[in-house]
Write an enzyme that holds these catalytic residues in place. Structure first.
Site, PDB file in Angstrom:
ATOM      1  N   ASP A   1      11.522 -19.106  27.726  1.00 58.66           N
ATOM      2  CA  ASP A   1      10.186 -19.285  28.307  1.00 58.66           C
ATOM      3  C   ASP A   1       9.729 -21.000  28.501  1.00 58.66           C
ATOM      4  O   ASP A   1      10.135 -22.204  27.436  1.00 58.66           O
ATOM      5  CB  ASP A   1       9.054 -18.713  27.289  1.00 58.66           C
ATOM      6  CG  ASP A   1       8.899 -17.444  27.296  1.00 58.66           C
ATOM      7  OD1 ASP A   1       9.851 -17.013  28.237  1.00 58.66           O
ATOM      8  OD2 ASP A   1       7.678 -16.856  26.613  1.00 58.66           O
TER       9      ASP A   1
ATOM     10  N   HIS B   1      18.114 -17.001  25.876  1.00 60.86           N
ATOM     11  CA  HIS B   1      19.484 -16.053  26.303  1.00 60.86           C
ATOM     12  C   HIS B   1      20.244 -16.381  27.227  1.00 60.86           C
ATOM     13  O   HIS B   1      19.711 -16.836  27.970  1.00 60.86           O
ATOM     14  CB  HIS B   1      18.536 -15.054  27.088  1.00 60.86           C
ATOM     15  CG  HIS B   1      16.939 -14.351  25.084  1.00 60.86           C
ATOM     16  ND1 HIS B   1      17.156 -13.393  24.632  1.00 60.86           N
ATOM     17  CD2 HIS B   1      15.954 -15.030  24.788  1.00 60.86           C
ATOM     18  CE1 HIS B   1      16.402 -13.500  23.875  1.00 60.86           C
ATOM     19  NE2 HIS B   1      15.622 -14.279  24.039  1.00 60.86           N
TER      20      HIS B   1
ATOM     21  N   SER C   1      11.629 -27.518  22.216  1.00 61.20           N
ATOM     22  CA  SER C   1      12.309 -28.392  22.471  1.00 61.20           C
ATOM     23  C   SER C   1      12.330 -28.651  24.265  1.00 61.20           C
ATOM     24  O   SER C   1      11.979 -28.028  25.303  1.00 61.20           O
ATOM     25  CB  SER C   1      13.485 -29.033  22.343  1.00 61.20           C
ATOM     26  OG  SER C   1      14.003 -30.458  22.728  1.00 61.20           O
TER      27      SER C   1
END
Length: 287
Positions: free
Chosen positions: A98, A154, A255
């Site tokens: 995200d 991922h 981050s």
């Protein structure tokens, strides 16, 4: 006059933000928060999460669990099954996390940019001549995770992780204010260079970049925690196969991940600077 006042207020906020996050002892603050966030005392945990929610808009409605041992446990939370469907198209490279899309587009030879007017080179960031040549004239996208976002990342495609290069550095904030003021910021910060090869043979590199309060990266395929106190080795060999969407690891807080693909890839429609993207959504098209 109103527009001038707005601009002055914006400038003042940016200055304050920059001073608060970059003029404090960054290493000490990062190590302290790393320790403090793991305190499992219920009152400390509850107050910390409440303050975090107040200032960040943290939404836990998608979290697999709603009870946490510590603030750290909340930071690295898993999501409910099915919360992030992964685009199954084999011709699509999906977002590993995200994020808010930052600078993105073609690499000009070996030069790219963190924001307009602030270039940096593949060599400065990757620290590996072979990878520099691999991504010469390729494509890149900068993915910035805010503190409230899901912090796990991922595999963007079926791939094999071949090695990780860990580069020690600083912990400058990586928010837009700092990116407009600190040249080659990503090249100064602590980071891991994750070299992968997709199932079709295309090399794709992910570079998780640490920041103030966020200088710890856990990768499932390594038995070490990469953080400020890690002292080597800097090149860690891997041979791990991952399926598209399979979890690779997580940031301790939040981050930036910079993703590189070779020449021939192209950005998917709708992927542009300032847009929000979720893990599993289309990011780039394979050649």
């Amino acid at each position: 006059m109103t527009m001038r006042i707005r601009m002055l207020r914006l400038f003042a906020r940016e200055n304050l933000n920059f001073l608060l996050t970059n003029r404090i002892p960054r290493r000490f603050a990062t190590l302290f928060i790393g320790w403090f966030s793991k305190i499992e005392q219920p009152l400390v945990r509850d107050v910390s999460i409440a303050v975090w929610r107040l200032f960040s808009g943290l939404d836990l409605s998608e979290a697999k669990h709603t009870r946490f041992r510590s603030m750290h446990d909340c930071f690295i939370r898993e999501l409910k099954d099915g919360a992030r469907p992964v685009d199954p198209n084999p011709g699509i490279l999906t977002s590993p996390c995200d994020a808010i899309v930052g600078a993105c587009g073609p690499v000009a030879g070996t030069e790219l940019y963190q924001v307009k007017g602030f270039p940096y080179s593949l060599s400065d960031l990757l620290g590996n001549s072979e990878l520099v040549e691999t991504h010469r004239n390729g494509h890149f996208v900068t993915l910035r995770l805010t503190s409230a976002m899901y912090h796990r990342f991922h595999a963007p495609h079926d791939c094999r992780v071949e090695r990780v290069i860990y580069i020690s550095g600083d912990t400058w904030n990586v928010n837009p204010v700092a990116l407009k003021r600190i040249e080659k910021l990503f090249c100064k910060n602590e980071r891991a260079v994750i070299a992968t090869t997709l199932a079709g043979g295309h090399p794709v590199t992910l570079v998780p970049v640490a920041a103030i309060l966020v200088a710890s990266i856990r990768l499932h395929f390594l038995d070490v925690l990469l953080h400020l106190r890690y002292r080597g080795p800097n090149v860690l060999a891997c041979d791990t196969s991952l399926q598209k969407g399979e979890e690779m690891g997580w940031f301790e807080h939040g981050s930036t991940i910079i993703l590189f693909a070779p020449e021939g890839f192209s950005m998917c429609e709708g992927v542009s600077e300032g847009e929000t993207i979720r893990m599993g959504q289309p990011l780039m098209r394979l050649p």
